[in-house]
Design a protein around this motif. Structure first.
Motif, PDB file in Angstrom:
ATOM      1  N   VAL A  26       0.833  -1.206   0.000  1.00 45.86           N
ATOM      2  CA  VAL A  26       0.000   0.000   0.000  1.00 45.86           C
ATOM      3  C   VAL A  26       0.868   1.256   0.000  1.00 45.86           C
ATOM      4  O   VAL A  26       0.654   2.188  -0.794  1.00 45.86           O
ATOM      5  CB  VAL A  26      -0.952  -0.008   1.216  1.00 45.86           C
ATOM      6  N   ILE A  27       1.851   1.296   0.886  1.00 47.64           N
ATOM      7  CA  ILE A  27       2.735   2.457   0.981  1.00 47.64           C
ATOM      8  C   ILE A  27       3.492   2.652  -0.329  1.00 47.64           C
ATOM      9  O   ILE A  27       3.625   3.775  -0.844  1.00 47.64           O
ATOM     10  CB  ILE A  27       3.725   2.291   2.142  1.00 47.64           C
ATOM     11  N   GLY A  28       3.984   1.567  -0.884  1.00 47.34           N
ATOM     12  CA  GLY A  28       4.736   1.648  -2.134  1.00 47.34           C
ATOM     13  C   GLY A  28       3.897   2.153  -3.285  1.00 47.34           C
ATOM     14  O   GLY A  28       4.359   2.956  -4.108  1.00 47.34           O
ATOM     15  N   ALA A  29       2.639   1.709  -3.356  1.00 40.82           N
ATOM     16  CA  ALA A  29       1.757   2.152  -4.440  1.00 40.82           C
ATOM     17  C   ALA A  29       1.473   3.646  -4.338  1.00 40.82           C
ATOM     18  O   ALA A  29       1.492   4.368  -5.354  1.00 40.82           O
ATOM     19  CB  ALA A  29       0.452   1.352  -4.407  1.00 40.82           C
ATOM     20  N   LEU A  30       1.220   4.136  -3.120  1.00 40.44           N
ATOM     21  CA  LEU A  30       0.962   5.566  -2.938  1.00 40.44           C
ATOM     22  C   LEU A  30       2.207   6.398  -3.234  1.00 40.44           C
ATOM     23  O   LEU A  30       2.129   7.449  -3.880  1.00 40.44           O
ATOM     24  CB  LEU A  30       0.473   5.832  -1.517  1.00 40.44           C
ATOM     25  N   ALA A  31       3.360   5.913  -2.766  1.00 41.01           N
ATOM     26  CA  ALA A  31       4.600   6.641  -3.022  1.00 41.01           C
ATOM     27  C   ALA A  31       4.922   6.661  -4.509  1.00 41.01           C
ATOM     28  O   ALA A  31       5.417   7.672  -5.039  1.00 41.01           O
ATOM     29  CB  ALA A  31       5.745   6.012  -2.241  1.00 41.01           C
ATOM     30  N   PHE A  43       2.552  11.767  -1.024  1.00 42.28           N
ATOM     31  CA  PHE A  43       3.651  11.457  -0.111  1.00 42.28           C
ATOM     32  C   PHE A  43       3.190  11.619   1.335  1.00 42.28           C
ATOM     33  O   PHE A  43       3.565  10.839   2.217  1.00 42.28           O
ATOM     34  CB  PHE A  43       4.849  12.372  -0.362  1.00 42.28           C
ATOM     35  N   ALA A  44       2.386  12.655   1.578  1.00 41.82           N
ATOM     36  CA  ALA A  44       1.952  12.949   2.943  1.00 41.82           C
ATOM     37  C   ALA A  44       1.018  11.880   3.496  1.00 41.82           C
ATOM     38  O   ALA A  44       1.077  11.552   4.684  1.00 41.82           O
ATOM     39  CB  ALA A  44       1.273  14.313   2.991  1.00 41.82           C
ATOM     40  N   LEU A  45       0.141  11.325   2.644  1.00 41.16           N
ATOM     41  CA  LEU A  45      -0.833  10.341   3.130  1.00 41.16           C
ATOM     42  C   LEU A  45      -0.158   9.085   3.682  1.00 41.16           C
ATOM     43  O   LEU A  45      -0.446   8.684   4.820  1.00 41.16           O
ATOM     44  CB  LEU A  45      -1.818   9.991   2.011  1.00 41.16           C
ATOM     45  N   PRO A  46       0.747   8.424   2.925  1.00 39.34           N
ATOM     46  CA  PRO A  46       1.400   7.262   3.526  1.00 39.34           C
ATOM     47  C   PRO A  46       2.306   7.632   4.690  1.00 39.34           C
ATOM     48  O   PRO A  46       2.448   6.847   5.638  1.00 39.34           O
ATOM     49  CB  PRO A  46       2.196   6.655   2.357  1.00 39.34           C
ATOM     50  N   ALA A  47       2.908   8.831   4.643  1.00 39.64           N
ATOM     51  CA  ALA A  47       3.736   9.268   5.777  1.00 39.64           C
ATOM     52  C   ALA A  47       2.880   9.391   7.035  1.00 39.64           C
ATOM     53  O   ALA A  47       3.283   8.978   8.136  1.00 39.64           O
ATOM     54  CB  ALA A  47       4.404  10.597   5.457  1.00 39.64           C
ATOM     55  N   PRO A 109      10.747  19.826  -6.238  1.00 41.02           N
ATOM     56  CA  PRO A 109      10.046  18.602  -6.625  1.00 41.02           C
ATOM     57  C   PRO A 109      10.974  17.467  -7.035  1.00 41.02           C
ATOM     58  O   PRO A 109      10.630  16.296  -6.855  1.00 41.02           O
ATOM     59  CB  PRO A 109       9.177  19.062  -7.800  1.00 41.02           C
ATOM     60  N   ALA A 110      12.153  17.800  -7.582  1.00 47.85           N
ATOM     61  CA  ALA A 110      13.081  16.740  -7.987  1.00 47.85           C
ATOM     62  C   ALA A 110      13.542  15.934  -6.769  1.00 47.85           C
ATOM     63  O   ALA A 110      13.615  14.700  -6.812  1.00 47.85           O
ATOM     64  CB  ALA A 110      14.274  17.341  -8.708  1.00 47.85           C
ATOM     65  N   LEU A 111      13.859  16.656  -5.671  1.00 52.53           N
ATOM     66  CA  LEU A 111      14.255  15.971  -4.446  1.00 52.53           C
ATOM     67  C   LEU A 111      13.094  15.157  -3.892  1.00 52.53           C
ATOM     68  O   LEU A 111      13.274  14.014  -3.454  1.00 52.53           O
ATOM     69  CB  LEU A 111      14.727  16.988  -3.412  1.00 52.53           C
ATOM     70  N   GLY A 112      11.889  15.735  -3.929  1.00 51.84           N
ATOM     71  CA  GLY A 112      10.715  15.021  -3.441  1.00 51.84           C
ATOM     72  C   GLY A 112      10.482  13.736  -4.211  1.00 51.84           C
ATOM     73  O   GLY A 112      10.208  12.682  -3.623  1.00 51.84           O
ATOM     74  N   ARG A 113      10.600  13.817  -5.525  1.00 52.19           N
ATOM     75  CA  ARG A 113      10.391  12.615  -6.339  1.00 52.19           C
ATOM     76  C   ARG A 113      11.492  11.579  -6.105  1.00 52.19           C
ATOM     77  O   ARG A 113      11.227  10.375  -6.136  1.00 52.19           O
ATOM     78  CB  ARG A 113      10.317  13.003  -7.808  1.00 52.19           C
ATOM     79  N   ALA A 114      12.718  12.052  -5.906  1.00 51.84           N
ATOM     80  CA  ALA A 114      13.817  11.111  -5.655  1.00 51.84           C
ATOM     81  C   ALA A 114      13.584  10.344  -4.352  1.00 51.84           C
ATOM     82  O   ALA A 114      13.735   9.112  -4.301  1.00 51.84           O
ATOM     83  CB  ALA A 114      15.142  11.856  -5.600  1.00 51.84           C
ATOM     84  N   LEU A 115      13.197  11.060  -3.297  1.00 46.63           N
ATOM     85  CA  LEU A 115      12.948  10.408  -2.014  1.00 46.63           C
ATOM     86  C   LEU A 115      11.718   9.507  -2.081  1.00 46.63           C
ATOM     87  O   LEU A 115      11.733   8.375  -1.589  1.00 46.63           O
ATOM     88  CB  LEU A 115      12.771  11.455  -0.917  1.00 46.63           C
ATOM     89  N   GLY A 116      10.655  10.041  -2.702  1.00 46.80           N
ATOM     90  CA  GLY A 116       9.443   9.230  -2.842  1.00 46.80           C
ATOM     91  C   GLY A 116       9.682   8.009  -3.706  1.00 46.80           C
ATOM     92  O   GLY A 116       9.167   6.920  -3.422  1.00 46.80           O
ATOM     93  N   GLY A 117      10.471   8.177  -4.767  1.00 49.13           N
ATOM     94  CA  GLY A 117      10.781   7.048  -5.632  1.00 49.13           C
ATOM     95  C   GLY A 117      11.583   5.975  -4.918  1.00 49.13           C
ATOM     96  O   GLY A 117      11.382   4.770  -5.146  1.00 49.13           O
ATOM     97  N   ALA A 118      12.495   6.406  -4.035  1.00 50.05           N
ATOM     98  CA  ALA A 118      13.277   5.437  -3.263  1.00 50.05           C
ATOM     99  C   ALA A 118      12.369   4.618  -2.346  1.00 50.05           C
ATOM    100  O   ALA A 118      12.488   3.389  -2.257  1.00 50.05           O
ATOM    101  CB  ALA A 118      14.344   6.163  -2.445  1.00 50.05           C
ATOM    102  N   VAL A 119      11.427   5.305  -1.671  1.00 48.74           N
ATOM    103  CA  VAL A 119      10.485   4.595  -0.803  1.00 48.74           C
ATOM    104  C   VAL A 119       9.627   3.639  -1.623  1.00 48.74           C
ATOM    105  O   VAL A 119       9.416   2.478  -1.239  1.00 48.74           O
ATOM    106  CB  VAL A 119       9.597   5.590  -0.035  1.00 48.74           C
ATOM    107  N   ALA A 120       9.137   4.120  -2.774  1.00 50.93           N
ATOM    108  CA  ALA A 120       8.282   3.278  -3.621  1.00 50.93           C
ATOM    109  C   ALA A 120       9.024   2.024  -4.054  1.00 50.93           C
ATOM    110  O   ALA A 120       8.490   0.906  -3.979  1.00 50.93           O
ATOM    111  CB  ALA A 120       7.810   4.068  -4.835  1.00 50.93           C
TER     112      ALA A 120
END
Length: 232
Positions: A26-31, A43-47, A109-120
Motif C-alpha cells: 500500500v505504501i509503495g503504491a501511494l509513493a 507522499f503525505a498520506l502514507p507518511a 520537486p526533484a528531491l521530493g520525487r527522488a525520495l518518494g521514488g526510493a520509498v516506492a
C-alpha cells in the motif's frame, strides 16, 4: 476464522510476517503515484499512516487493520516474526516520505520525487519478494550495538531436568514463534523429542547461553558438551 496464535493488537513483540508486506504494498503504491504525479499529498498520506501506526498503535494504521480484519481471517495467520525490524523500516519510510512532502511543498520537486521514488522502489520490492531493506539495516545496527548470540559449547542438562547420564536435544523457543513450533514438531517426528527452553519464561538461560535469536536447537552429550548445532 482460524484461531490466531498472537493477537495483532496486543502481542506487539511479534507480527504476522505477511502484514508488513501488505502494508509495504500500500505504501509503495501511494509513493509511486506521488513520484509519477509530483503530488505532495500522495507522499503525505502514507507518511501520516506510518506515523499514526508507529505513535498510536496498529489500530490507527488503516492498511494494518484491513489486513488483520479482512485478509488474515480468510488466509489464516502467517508465520510470526519479530516486529522490531519492520517497525524500524516504517520509521525510515516515514522520515523519507515526510521529507519528500516538505521538499515538494517548498519548490524542490526533484528531491521530493527522488525520495518518494526510493520509498516506492524499496517498499514494492519488499512486498513482492519479502526482502526488507529497513529490516536488514535494523539487524546490521543490532550487530554493531553488540546484540549477537554466542556459540553454545556446553549446556548444563541438570538444570533443565535431564536425568544424569543422558544426552538430549535442547531447543530454545518462544511460545509465539511459528518457526519454533515447526522445528519442535520436526524434531519430535525424528524421535529427537527436544527439551524446550522458553526464553520468555527463562530469560536468565537465554542470557547465560547467549541466545539472541530463536529457534536455536543443539544436540548435547551426557557430559553437557554440544555435539552439533541443529539450527539457529
Amino acid at each position: 476464522m482460524p484461531a490466531r496464535t498472537a493477537d495483532p493488537y496486543r502481542d506487539l513483540a511479534v507480527i504476522d510476517a505477511r502484514a508488513p508486506r501488505f502494508n509495504q504494498a500500500v505504501i509503495g503504491a501511494l509513493a509511486l503515484a506521488g513520484t509519477l504525479t509530483g503530488g505532495w499529498a500522495l507522499f503525505a498520506l502514507p507518511a501520516l499512516q506510518l506515523t499514526l501506526g508507529l505513535a498510536l498503535g496498529r489500530r490507527w494504521c488503516l492498511p494494518c487493520v484491513f489486513y488483520f480484519e479482512v485478509v488474515q481471517p480468510r488466509l489464516g495467520e502467517g508465520p510470526l516474526e519479530d516486529s522490531r525490524p519492520p517497525r524500524f523500516a516504517n520509521q525510515v519510510g516515514a522520515v523519507f516520505l515526510w521529507t519528500a512532502t516538505a521538499a515538494t511543498l517548498v519548490g524542490a520537486p526533484a528531491l521530493g520525487r527522488a525520495l518518494g521514488g526510493a520509498v516506492a522502489a524499496l517498499a514494492l520490492v519488499s512486498a513482492a519478494t519479502g526482502f526488507c531493506t529497513g529490516c536488514a539495516l535494523y539487524r546490521a545496527g543490532a550487530r554493531l550495538r553488540g546484540i549477537r548470540g554466542r556459540t553454545v559449547e556446553r549446556v548444563d542438562l541438570a538444570e533443565l531436568g535431564v536425568p544424569a547420564g543422558q544426552g538430549a536435544v535442547v531447543q530454545f523457543t518462544h511460545p509465539l514463534c511459528s518457526d519454533c513450533q515447526e522445528l519442535a514438531r520436526r524434531l519430535a517426528g525424528e524421535r529427537h523429542g527436544p527439551v524446550l527452553v522458553d526464553v520468555a519464561r527463562r530469560p536468565d538461560l537465554a542470557r547465560k547461553y547467549g541466545v539472541a535469536v530463536v529457534p536455536l536447537a543443539v544436540e548435547v552429550a551426557a557430559d553437557g558438551a554440544v555435539i552439533r548445532r541443529i539450527t539457529g
